[in-house]
Motif scaffolding. Structure first.
Motif, PDB file in Angstrom:
ATOM      1  N   LEU A  95       0.842  -1.190   0.000  1.00  7.16           N
ATOM      2  CA  LEU A  95       0.000   0.000   0.000  1.00  7.16           C
ATOM      3  C   LEU A  95       0.878   1.240   0.000  1.00  7.16           C
ATOM      4  O   LEU A  95       1.962   1.257   0.569  1.00  7.16           O
ATOM      5  CB  LEU A  95      -0.874  -0.029   1.260  1.00  7.16           C
ATOM      6  CG  LEU A  95      -1.943   1.042   1.405  1.00  7.16           C
ATOM      7  CD1 LEU A  95      -2.968   0.907   0.295  1.00  7.16           C
ATOM      8  CD2 LEU A  95      -2.634   0.897   2.756  1.00  7.16           C
ATOM      9  N   ASN A  96       0.381   2.274  -0.658  1.00  8.00           N
ATOM     10  CA  ASN A  96       1.028   3.573  -0.599  1.00  8.00           C
ATOM     11  C   ASN A  96       1.363   3.903   0.867  1.00  8.00           C
ATOM     12  O   ASN A  96       0.505   3.844   1.731  1.00  8.00           O
ATOM     13  CB  ASN A  96       0.055   4.604  -1.172  1.00  8.00           C
ATOM     14  CG  ASN A  96       0.637   5.989  -1.198  1.00  8.00           C
ATOM     15  OD1 ASN A  96       1.372   6.379  -0.306  1.00  8.00           O
ATOM     16  ND2 ASN A  96       0.305   6.726  -2.229  1.00  8.00           N
ATOM     17  N   PRO A  97       2.628   4.244   1.138  1.00  4.15           N
ATOM     18  CA  PRO A  97       3.064   4.422   2.524  1.00  4.15           C
ATOM     19  C   PRO A  97       2.200   5.397   3.311  1.00  4.15           C
ATOM     20  O   PRO A  97       1.976   5.228   4.508  1.00  4.15           O
ATOM     21  CB  PRO A  97       4.477   4.976   2.382  1.00  4.15           C
ATOM     22  CG  PRO A  97       4.929   4.627   1.027  1.00  4.15           C
ATOM     23  CD  PRO A  97       3.718   4.455   0.176  1.00  4.15           C
ATOM     24  N   LEU A  98       1.712   6.419   2.608  1.00  2.17           N
ATOM     25  CA  LEU A  98       0.944   7.430   3.329  1.00  2.17           C
ATOM     26  C   LEU A  98      -0.336   6.875   3.908  1.00  2.17           C
ATOM     27  O   LEU A  98      -0.897   7.396   4.853  1.00  2.17           O
ATOM     28  CB  LEU A  98       0.583   8.562   2.381  1.00  2.17           C
ATOM     29  CG  LEU A  98       1.674   9.594   2.287  1.00  2.17           C
ATOM     30  CD1 LEU A  98       1.377  10.514   1.153  1.00  2.17           C
ATOM     31  CD2 LEU A  98       1.780  10.343   3.586  1.00  2.17           C
ATOM     32  N   LEU A  99      -0.819   5.808   3.282  1.00  2.00           N
ATOM     33  CA  LEU A  99      -2.072   5.251   3.763  1.00  2.00           C
ATOM     34  C   LEU A  99      -1.846   4.295   4.927  1.00  2.00           C
ATOM     35  O   LEU A  99      -2.778   3.831   5.546  1.00  2.00           O
ATOM     36  CB  LEU A  99      -2.785   4.517   2.623  1.00  2.00           C
ATOM     37  CG  LEU A  99      -3.040   5.369   1.385  1.00  2.00           C
ATOM     38  CD1 LEU A  99      -3.791   4.585   0.340  1.00  2.00           C
ATOM     39  CD2 LEU A  99      -3.815   6.616   1.745  1.00  2.00           C
ATOM     40  N   ARG A 100      -0.571   4.003   5.198  1.00  2.05           N
ATOM     41  CA  ARG A 100      -0.298   3.082   6.303  1.00  2.05           C
ATOM     42  C   ARG A 100      -0.195   3.862   7.602  1.00  2.05           C
ATOM     43  O   ARG A 100       0.872   4.045   8.174  1.00  2.05           O
ATOM     44  CB  ARG A 100       1.006   2.340   6.043  1.00  2.05           C
ATOM     45  CG  ARG A 100       0.963   1.537   4.761  1.00  2.05           C
ATOM     46  CD  ARG A 100       2.141   0.608   4.708  1.00  2.05           C
ATOM     47  NE  ARG A 100       2.432   0.236   3.327  1.00  2.05           N
ATOM     48  CZ  ARG A 100       3.330  -0.682   3.007  1.00  2.05           C
ATOM     49  NH1 ARG A 100       4.022  -1.303   3.939  1.00  2.05           N
ATOM     50  NH2 ARG A 100       3.547  -0.973   1.753  1.00  2.05           N
ATOM     51  N   ASP A 101      -1.312   4.323   8.040  1.00  2.00           N
ATOM     52  CA  ASP A 101      -1.360   5.091   9.270  1.00  2.00           C
ATOM     53  C   ASP A 101      -2.735   4.883   9.874  1.00  2.00           C
ATOM     54  O   ASP A 101      -3.716   4.802   9.142  1.00  2.00           O
ATOM     55  CB  ASP A 101      -1.139   6.573   8.957  1.00  2.00           C
ATOM     56  CG  ASP A 101      -1.110   7.411  10.205  1.00  2.00           C
ATOM     57  OD1 ASP A 101      -0.017   7.558  10.778  1.00  2.00           O
ATOM     58  OD2 ASP A 101      -2.181   7.899  10.636  1.00  2.00           O
TER      59      ASP A 101
ATOM     60  N   ASN B  28       9.454  -1.458  -1.383  1.00  2.00           N
ATOM     61  CA  ASN B  28       8.919  -1.014  -2.677  1.00  2.00           C
ATOM     62  C   ASN B  28       8.661   0.485  -2.724  1.00  2.00           C
ATOM     63  O   ASN B  28       8.319   1.035  -3.760  1.00  2.00           O
ATOM     64  CB  ASN B  28       7.600  -1.708  -3.049  1.00  2.00           C
ATOM     65  CG  ASN B  28       7.821  -3.168  -3.376  1.00  2.00           C
ATOM     66  OD1 ASN B  28       8.945  -3.581  -3.583  1.00  2.00           O
ATOM     67  ND2 ASN B  28       6.746  -3.930  -3.410  1.00  2.00           N
ATOM     68  N   TYR B  29       8.728   1.150  -1.592  1.00  2.00           N
ATOM     69  CA  TYR B  29       8.447   2.585  -1.588  1.00  2.00           C
ATOM     70  C   TYR B  29       9.588   3.315  -0.875  1.00  2.00           C
ATOM     71  O   TYR B  29       9.358   4.301  -0.203  1.00  2.00           O
ATOM     72  CB  TYR B  29       7.130   2.890  -0.887  1.00  2.00           C
ATOM     73  CG  TYR B  29       5.911   2.378  -1.617  1.00  2.00           C
ATOM     74  CD1 TYR B  29       5.314   3.161  -2.610  1.00  2.00           C
ATOM     75  CD2 TYR B  29       5.363   1.143  -1.331  1.00  2.00           C
ATOM     76  CE1 TYR B  29       4.197   2.700  -3.282  1.00  2.00           C
ATOM     77  CE2 TYR B  29       4.248   0.675  -2.001  1.00  2.00           C
ATOM     78  CZ  TYR B  29       3.664   1.458  -2.977  1.00  2.00           C
ATOM     79  OH  TYR B  29       2.560   1.012  -3.641  1.00  2.00           O
ATOM     80  N   GLU B  30      10.816   2.777  -1.026  1.00  2.00           N
ATOM     81  CA  GLU B  30      11.930   3.345  -0.264  1.00  2.00           C
ATOM     82  C   GLU B  30      12.144   4.821  -0.559  1.00  2.00           C
ATOM     83  O   GLU B  30      12.624   5.563   0.291  1.00  2.00           O
ATOM     84  CB  GLU B  30      13.227   2.573  -0.533  1.00  2.00           C
ATOM     85  CG  GLU B  30      13.319   1.236   0.168  1.00  2.00           C
ATOM     86  CD  GLU B  30      12.616   0.130  -0.599  1.00  2.00           C
ATOM     87  OE1 GLU B  30      12.004   0.430  -1.643  1.00  2.00           O
ATOM     88  OE2 GLU B  30      12.667  -1.034  -0.142  1.00  2.00           O
ATOM     89  N   ASN B  31      11.815   5.227  -1.771  1.00  2.00           N
ATOM     90  CA  ASN B  31      12.059   6.639  -2.077  1.00  2.00           C
ATOM     91  C   ASN B  31      10.848   7.521  -1.763  1.00  2.00           C
ATOM     92  O   ASN B  31      10.780   8.663  -2.164  1.00  2.00           O
ATOM     93  CB  ASN B  31      12.498   6.815  -3.535  1.00  2.00           C
ATOM     94  CG  ASN B  31      11.484   6.235  -4.474  1.00  2.00           C
ATOM     95  OD1 ASN B  31      10.417   5.811  -4.033  1.00  2.00           O
ATOM     96  ND2 ASN B  31      11.788   6.214  -5.757  1.00  2.00           N
ATOM     97  N   GLN B  32       9.890   6.970  -1.056  1.00  9.18           N
ATOM     98  CA  GLN B  32       8.768   7.797  -0.580  1.00  9.18           C
ATOM     99  C   GLN B  32       8.667   7.670   0.924  1.00  9.18           C
ATOM    100  O   GLN B  32       7.728   7.087   1.443  1.00  9.18           O
ATOM    101  CB  GLN B  32       7.446   7.315  -1.157  1.00  9.18           C
ATOM    102  CG  GLN B  32       7.276   7.554  -2.625  1.00  9.18           C
ATOM    103  CD  GLN B  32       5.898   7.091  -3.058  1.00  9.18           C
ATOM    104  OE1 GLN B  32       4.909   7.238  -2.366  1.00  9.18           O
ATOM    105  NE2 GLN B  32       5.821   6.504  -4.228  1.00  9.18           N
TER     106      GLN B  32
END
Lengths: 197, 164, 662
Positions: free
Chosen positions: C159-165, C579-583
């Protein structure tokens, strides 16, 4: 708002206005939706200019001077290229279109007219990534990293790749946002901008 | 959710790959911070230069401080950035030219609202005067707190009315 | 699973189309069986959508990466609650969620109203089904969540990192749910316009559903603010960003509606206006979804460019065209029963309230779409940022607070100025004293004036409660505490409304504190070093580098002391997901000490453990969350069914009987 039945004029004017406003808004959204939209996207390191766009500076502004330490350790400055046409390319190792563009720029630099110079400036990047990029593409023209971002700001760069053309007399003629597609295109662009100046 | 996606974009740019720590402490004067807050981060969506952590914004903050140290005024610093990045770089669009439409829009909107409301009230009142005699109005009960409480009682009572 | 899900959606689409026809024909030809079948169609569509939802959820939970949607939004290393939340983490899933909420609420509404509002029901069903038809069309043709990949990848992209909250688990369902729930009031409004039954039937039905939508959307906005505050790291909770604005718009028009509907109930006025507000709230919900989905406003969002934009624009056009045409057609039937008698009256108070809310919605809308206009007219890019909204909406909010203080003290029909002034005395004095005291303490006139009007508004609420309790005590002999409780219980709408007013005042204090008195400092610290901000000393202890199941965390551990006294330790974090290391995303280190939030952002770090920290003191922000809790409490009070009293005379006019209905 409601009106008493006798004010039929207002009963028509207000609905008519509402309709006009709504139609205007919907057409605005439609136009915006179908107009050529985004020319850039947000990449890992900053904004990426994906679609080519030539911007001509007609105000005769002077190109900001700068000095730059190249990756092979030389110190160069814009002043030393007075009397030549200078092409400045802003790039970053993390930007995919820059990768596509690099071989074209290299080819361009190997077949330069004697009075043309090309300089690459690496922005928003890490030293080691940039060095790897130069090695990978075998770039031979002067390239340096803009360490404190001052050159980037002075040229108003908000997305890369972006290529500026400076006239021999030091005027900043224009810029091309987006990846250069071929050597011919780049040459034509320079001719275009010089001709206009 | 939508918002999150937008903001995800902000972040993609706003928080770059961890940049190497800048050696010099970023000692920004309050004035520099204020100017940074008046500028849009050109590589973000919706963040000011002050709030963004992008490389460009960090560089811009240092540039602002440098210019202030050189004795430039707030306006000169802002002009410097507008020259390079266009008026879009200003967080507060200038109140001039076409952009005035932006600022006058809500004022005109409010004025239209007031006019419509006033017309409505006047018409209604004109028609209402004829009907006034029919009902009980506060005034009739005398202008004291007792009247208020009576009214309240009536209102509460009415609220208690059957739910059909 | 994929076949089951997409099959269910296709059948649902067919059923929805059938239901529309059945409802309309049934109503026209007076065939009760057809009408009944169109109600059943709503239930059936909802059931089928639920089947699709279950299929998608199952696919997520069983890691069925054959589904493109599942592959793109989840992975095996994600905790199960994020895997489930990934369901609405993308366009397709959020549309499905929209369809589900709209379906569930409509089914419930039809079940509750099918006996009482016989004439309206077929058209309510048809309208609701037309909304579902559009969504199902999108879900089957343009944005199917059940699209299959040619092969099955071993693991998903995550999942998009921002949504992991945690905030993201709650924010989208409420916000989207709020949008979707305007479908029900819209259905009733359309039904009233189509049938011409513009009397009191539809208001009675619509009010509670409008409140539900308004409440859910408000909670969604609050969760969004909370999430932004904890994750985005600019020290704020509301950025006047286009995407936030479009979510606020329907809430503003709905707020106007729940006030002005009271005028219609009591006095039979504002019928056209109320109808327009309901239509606007629904249209703005569609607009909100459309704006973000099409990447219309922040046009640089290439990620959001999806084929769905034109479809949504077309749908928006249809919704607006049909509603406006119906409204104009029914204008004569929507005339007022009565007239305004005095400018100083509760009615005109509500009118002013509507003027302010509409003005705010207009200003916000204007600022949000203005960049589109400049781009077309001037071909320059322009950003309309917080300064515009602060300067324009600030004064409107201020006026709103004043009105919130005065409004409840106005009498219906006409208020005697003398009586009004006497009523205003104590709240006014309280406000002035608070404002003056604040001015002396903090020295900021603008903030002091804002505090003054807020306290004034609170004063009115207190006065109203006290008065009500006193009257009740005099009438029933109940002691004060019981009288207050009974007031709230028996007049939930009125006194619950005041609780919401109180919530607004509490939030206002939080907003005033944090927007006028925020302090910011930046530090570069080595482990063991400290910096000071205000009375707080921040001692940076160490940098922790942790490997987790999902990726990596970098945490700066900071001790906080106030005036030399230790007050605890916070961690400010950066996350790097696989998979989202640069975000990288972040969670701020926030410590609430007294009225202050000490807010720490980890900007940079190096191998030696030296960190770049940004620290803010955000005074009073915690009041916003407290206010949010009070808002929910007030909303529940308003919606709670009043106790059923003994029926009094059946001859009582309908409008009065309707009053106790929320």
């Amino acid at each position: 708002m409601e009106q008493p039945p006798d004010s039929s004029l207002r009963n028509r004017i207000i609905p008519a206005l509402v309709v006009v406003v709504i139609v205007a808004l919907l057409s605005l959204f439609g136009l915006s939706l179908w107009s050529p939209g985004s020319t850039s996207s947000l990449g890992a390191g900053g904004r990426i200019n994906e679609v080519g766009q030539l911007v001509r500076f007609d105000d005769g502004r002077t190109a900001p001077t700068f000095s730059l330490r190249t990756f092979d350790g030389q110190q160069i400055s814009l002043d030393q290229f007075q009397g030549k046409t200078v092409v400045i390319n802003f790039w970053g190792s993390w930007c995919p279109p820059c990768q596509e563009e690099a071989p074209i720029l290299e080819e361009f630099s190997r077949n330069l007219d004697p009075d043309v110079v090309i300089i690459g400036i690496d922005v928003w990047d890490r030293q080691e990534d940039a060095a790897a990029f130069i090695k990978q593409h075998g770039l031979t023209f002067p390239n340096g990293i803009d360490e404190d971002g001052a050159i980037t700001i002075d040229y108003g760069v908000s997305g890369i790749p972006e290529t500026f053309v400076i006239a021999p007399d030091g005027r900043l003629l224009g810029k091309y946002s987006g990846p250069v597609e071929s050597v011919e295109q780049l040459r034509g662009m320079i001719r275009d901008l010089m001709g206009a100046g | 959710m939508k918002r999150s996606i937008l903001v995800s974009l902000l972040l993609v740019v706003g928080l770059l790959i961890t940049p190497p720590l800048v050696a010099a402490e970023e000692a920004l004067s309050p004035e520099a911070l204020e100017i940074a807050d008046a500028l849009n981060c050109p590589v973000c969506e919706g963040l000011s230069v002050r709030d963004s952590n992008s490389q460009l914004s960090q560089d811009m903050r240092r540039q602002i401080q440098r210019m202030l140290d050189e004795g430039k005024t707030r306006q000169e610093v802002l002009d410097y950035f507008v020259d390079r990045y266009g008026v879009g770089v200003l967080r507060e669009p200038p109140k001039e030219g076409f952009v005035l439409t932006l600022w006058w829009g809500p004022v005109i909107g409010l004025a239209v609202g007031v006019v419509v409301l006033a017309t409505f009230l006047r018409q209604r009142r004109a028609r209402g005067k004829r009907a006034v005699a029919t009902g009980d109005v506060d005034e009739a009960a005398g202008a004291d707190l007792q009247a208020y409480e009576q009214r309240l009682l009536r209102e509460i009572d009415r609220m208690d009315a059957p739910t059909s | 699973m994929a076949q089951l899900g997409s099959g269910a959606l296709i059948v649902a689409l067919a059923l929805a189309v059938y239901g529309i026809v059945a409802g309309v024909v049934g109503a026209r030809r007076r065939i009760p069986e057809l009408v009944e079948s169109s109600i059943r169609a709503v239930w059936g569509v909802t059931l089928l959508v639920l089947v699709a939802v279950a299929a998608l959820l199952t696919a997520f939970l069983t890691h069925d990466y054959r589904l493109e949607y599942v592959f793109g939004r989840s992975s095996r290393d994600m905790p199960v609650y994020y895997v489930a939340a990934a369901f609405y983490g993308g366009q397709e899933g959020s549309l499905l969620y929209w369809a589900m909420i709209a379906g569930l609420l409509s089914s419930l509404a039809l079940y509750l109203h099918r006996k009482r509002d016989r004439a309206l029901i077929p058209y309510v069903a048809a309208t609701v089904l037309s909304v579902e038809t559009f969504l199902l069309l999108m879900l089957t043709i343009v944005a199917s969540p059940f699209t299959l990949l040619p092969m099955t990848p071993p693991d998903g992209q995550g999942l998009n990192p921002l949504l992991r909250d945690p905030g993201m688990i709650l924010h989208p369902p409420f916000l989207l749910g709020g949008f979707a729930s305007f479908t029900v009031p819209f259905g009733f409004a359309m039904a009233a316009l189509i049938t011409g039954r513009l009397g009191d039937d539809w208001i009675r039905a619509i009010r509670r559903w409008a409140l539900v939508a308004w409440g859910i959307l408000g909670v969604g906005l609050l969760f969004g603010a909370w999430w932004a505050y904890h994750v985005l790291g600019w020290g704020g909770y509301w950025g006047w960003d286009p995407v936030e604005n479009v979510a606020l718009l329907p809430w503003l028009t709905a707020t106007a509606f729940i006030h002005s509907i009271i005028v219609q109930e009591r006095r039979g006025m504002l019928k056209v206006w109320n109808m327009a507000l309901i239509v606007a709230s629904f249209a703005l919900s569609v607009f909100g979804t459309f704006t973000v989905r099409s990447g219309l406003i922040a046009s640089v969002h290439s990620f959001a460019v999806s084929p769905i934009g034109p479809w949504f624009l077309g749908y928006l056009a249809v919704v607006v065209a049909v509603s406006v045409a119906l409204l104009i057609y029914r204008l004569p039937g929507l005339q007022s029963d009565r007239a305004i008698e005095s400018v100083v009256s509760r009615e005109s108070g509500f009118l002013l309230n509507n003027l302010l809310f509409t003005a705010m919605a207009f200003a916000t809308f204007w600022g949000t779409v203005f960049p589109l206009i400049t781009e077309l007219v001037r071909e320059t890019k322009l950003t309309v940022g917080p300064p515009f909204y602060k300067q324009v909406n600030g004064p409107l909010l201020f006026a709103m607070m004043v009105l919130m203080g005065v409004g409840p003290l106005l009498a219906w029909r006409r208020s005697t100025p003398r009586l009004l002034l006497r009523n205003l005395l104590w709240p006014g004095v309280a406000g002035l004293v608070a404002g003056a005291g604040f001015l002396v303490l903090a020295g900021n006139p603008l903030a002091a004036a804002s505090i003054a009007v807020t306290v004034f508004a609170v004063g009115t609420i207190v006065l109203e409660y006290w008065r009500g309790a006193r009257v009740r005590r005099a009438n029933t002999g109940e002691p004060y505490p019981l009288a207050v409780a009974m007031l709230v219980r028996k007049n939930g709408r009125r006194y619950g409304g005041y609780i919401v007013h109180l919530a607004v005042a509490i939030m206002a204090i939080g907003i005033i504190g944090s927007s006028f008195f925020q302090v910011e400092r930046q530090f570069t610290l080595r482990p063991g070093e400290s910096g000071t901000i205000g009375p707080y000393t921040l001692t940076y202890q160490r940098l922790d580098n942790r490997v987790t199941r999902e990726g990596q965390q970098v945490a700066a551990v900071v001790d906080i002391a106030k005036n030399g006294e230790p007050r605890g330790t916070v961690e400010t974090l950066r996350f790097f997901y696989r998979n989202y290391e640069n975000q990288p995303t972040a969670r701020m280190g926030i410590k609430t000490i007294g009225i202050d939030d000490v807010y720490l952002v980890l900007d940079q770090w190096d191998e030696n453990g030296t960190v770049g920290l940004r620290a803010y003191i955000n005074p009073m922000v915690s009041w916003i969350w407290v206010g949010g809790a009070v808002y929910v409490l007030g909303m529940i009070t308003v919606l709670w069914p009043a106790p059923q009293p003994v029926r009094r005379g059946a001859t009582r006019p309908v409008r009065e009987a309707v009053l106790s209905e929320a």
